[in-house]
Structure formats: C-alpha cells, structure tokens
Design an enzyme around this catalytic site. Sequence first.
Site, PDB file in Angstrom:
ATOM      1  N   VAL A   1     -18.931   1.214  -3.343  1.00  0.00           N
ATOM      2  CA  VAL A   1     -19.144  -0.188  -2.818  1.00  0.00           C
ATOM      3  C   VAL A   1     -20.750  -0.229  -2.234  1.00  0.00           C
ATOM      4  O   VAL A   1     -21.563  -1.049  -2.533  1.00  0.00           O
ATOM      5  CB  VAL A   1     -18.177  -0.866  -1.883  1.00  0.00           C
TER       6      VAL A   1
ATOM      7  N   GLY B   1     -21.333   4.946  -0.801  1.00  0.00           N
ATOM      8  CA  GLY B   1     -20.471   5.166  -2.019  1.00  0.00           C
ATOM      9  C   GLY B   1     -20.416   3.988  -3.125  1.00  0.00           C
ATOM     10  O   GLY B   1     -21.214   3.448  -3.285  1.00  0.00           O
TER      11      GLY B   1
ATOM     12  N   LYS C   1       1.015  -1.123  -0.092  1.00  0.00           N
ATOM     13  CA  LYS C   1      -0.137   0.009   0.013  1.00  0.00           C
ATOM     14  C   LYS C   1       0.847   1.222   0.064  1.00  0.00           C
ATOM     15  O   LYS C   1       2.094   1.124   0.587  1.00  0.00           O
ATOM     16  CB  LYS C   1      -0.896   0.119   1.243  1.00  0.00           C
TER      17      LYS C   1
END
Length: 354
Positions: A183, A181, A87
């Site tokens: 998802v 949002g 990440k």
Amino acid sequence: MTSQTSTTELLTALHDRDFEQIVLCRDPEVGLESVIAVHDTTLGPSLGGVRMRSYASHADAVADAMNLAQAMTYKAALAGVPLGGGKSVINIDPRVANRDEVLIAHAKYIASLNGRYIPGVDMGTSVRDLELIGRHVPVVSSQRGDPSYFTARGVVRSIEVALDACGRTVAGARVAVQGLGNVGLHVARMLARADAQVFGADIDADRVHRAVDEIGIIAVDLADVLQLDVDVVAPCAGGGVIDEKTVGALRAAALVGAANNMLSTNSLAAELRTRGIVHIPDFVANAGGLLAVEAEVRDDETGLTERVDAIADTAREVLNRSTAAGTDTVSVALTMAGEIVEANRKHRPYFRTE
Ligand code: NAI
C-alpha cells in the site's frame, strides 16, 4: 485484552463489544492454533483476512483477531458494502515447514461456519494461500490478486480531504509515509505524481531503495518518520504505531494512513483533536481494498474506482461532524458506523437471511 486475559475477561469482551461468535480452533497433529472472530453479520457475511504470525501468547492472537474483526464491521458499514466484520488469525510463524497442512486445517474450521466468514489475504498470507483455502470453504476472496492499489487510492483521497481541511493541496504538500510495502509504495507514487514532496522509511532497505529509485522519495530514518515536521504523516506499516509516547512527538498537521488500528487505543483520537491534528480514522481511509474485494466476491467491478473515490465524501463528513459536535473523529466515525448497523439490525445474524 492482554496476554493475561482470563476466560471471564474474554467473555466480558465478547459481551461488551457485542461479538456474535469467536471460534477457537486447534489441531495438535498439524500444530494449528487459530481463532476466527465474527464480530457482526448484520449487513452480510463477515469478511476479513487470514493473518498468519507468531504471537507472544494465544491470548494476544485472540485479542488481535477481535480488534481487527470489529474494525472490519465499521469499515464495511461506512464504505456501504453489504458485509459484516470478521478476521481470523493463525498463531504460527508463516515460515513453518508444514504451512499447507496448517492452512488446510484452518480452512476446515472456516468451512464449518457455512459462509458466515469469508477469508481473504492478510499479513503473512498470500493469494496462493487463499487459493488453497478456497478449495475447502464455500466462499473465498483475494483470488484475483492484490487490492492494495485500491486501498492506496482511498488513502490518497482521504489525504486530499485532510489537506483541504488544513487549507492545503497535494501539490507542494509534504507527506511522510511509514512503510513502503504494497500500500505504502502506491500511496507514495500517487502523491509524488500529484507533485507532493514524499518522505519515506521502511525496515526493509530494499523497499526504501526501490521507492527512492522509482518514485524519487526522500529516505528518512525509521525513528524519525512519524515525527517529521510535515503536512501529513501516513502510517502504512503495522498497527498501534501511534501510542501514548509517539502521539506527543507528532508534528504533522494531519494523520491519515492505511495501517489498521494505527492508534494503540481509540482514546488517543481525543488527544489528536486537542492538539489540532486532523485525523481521518484508518477504517475510513483504508476501505478501498475492502471495496475491491467485495466487488470480486460479487463478480462485478462496475463503478469500483468511483466508489473508492467516494471515500473522500465519508472522510469529509467525519471531519464536518467532528467539528460540529466537538468530538474526535474516531468517536464520530464509530457512531456513524453504528447507526448504519443499527438501522439494519433486524437482519442480524447473517444465517437468518441466507
Ligand atoms: P506490506 O507488508 O506489503 O507492507 C508493510 C511495509 O511496512 C513493509 O514494507 C514492511 O517492511 C514495513 N514495515 C513494517 N514495520 C515497519 C516499521 N516499524 N517501520 C517502517 N516500516 C515498517 O503490507 P500492506 O499490504 O502494504 O499493508 C500496510 C498496512 O495497511 C497494514 O497495516 C495493513 O493491515 C493495512 N491495510 C492493507 C490493505 C491492503 O489492501 N493491503 C487493506 C487495508 C489495510
């Protein structure tokens, strides 16, 4: 780690949590301050989103990148994809005026890792940003658009498994979705189509209106959504929403959602178990997006839907092992992921197998 993290604490975390590499990046001329965390490349190059947001301190940004990278290792292992966990986080307000310059400076640091970290979209970055980054790095993901549908699909499969464990089906079940949002909206839509009664809340009033108009969800107060007396609570907003305070207020029979690192600390999973709340860990339930991104990187989407639906099998196995061992589901899932990584350990790190 906290914002007070010292160098020693960082090195201890690096060692104790078995990180391969943390790259701290700076380019003062453009105002870049970022971090690339490569947790584990045993199963393949690390893949994970580029998050862009302003943190209270750079230590918080490093801690977030490390937590998210580690979760990506487990998610990839349990989803059966040949990728490691990584990440990166750019510690800056995404509305910064010289945004492109900052992204390019970050991309050049990613490029220096020679493909050990594959960047993707995350909070604060867009498909367009990844196109820009892609001009400077060997491999990039998230070029074909938004994987949220597949993330939501895996979450819904996991909700079905959790409901089944509670002796319920989706039809007629009451589900509360926090965050409508990318998802959350898909999750709400799929559940409503399967005749669940869906409740929802979002800090963005427009998103609530859209979900009410398009899907017919029942809007509830932000402060209530996690505490409703429903079958399932599905956190699909930010991480850490289930903490020492909110865990006690949960009244749902099950907790299953997309939000990464939704438990502020893994130890809360034991409390969920004690209270009889069925919990599918986020890194199991939300792997659909990763499966979609991995298919994109390989340029082969054959069987993608089936592989996302198979998240249900993993979720079921986690619940079964948890019941058999008398252990919480996060510990069980981490053990399962660890076993998969260990079985392949001879390949670590990724550059040995390139
Ligand atoms: P998004 O940014 O599109 O949606 C998040 C929604 O939550 C927004 O509508 C926002 O207004 C709302 N929100 C933020 N704070 C809130 C709060 N306190 N209460 C209620 N609503 C709040 O993000 P997306 O892509 O839908 O991701 C949702 C979660 O799922 C994130 O935690 C993300 O890390 C995780 N996730 C997303 C994947 C994807 O494919 N997009 C893949 C795996 C995990």
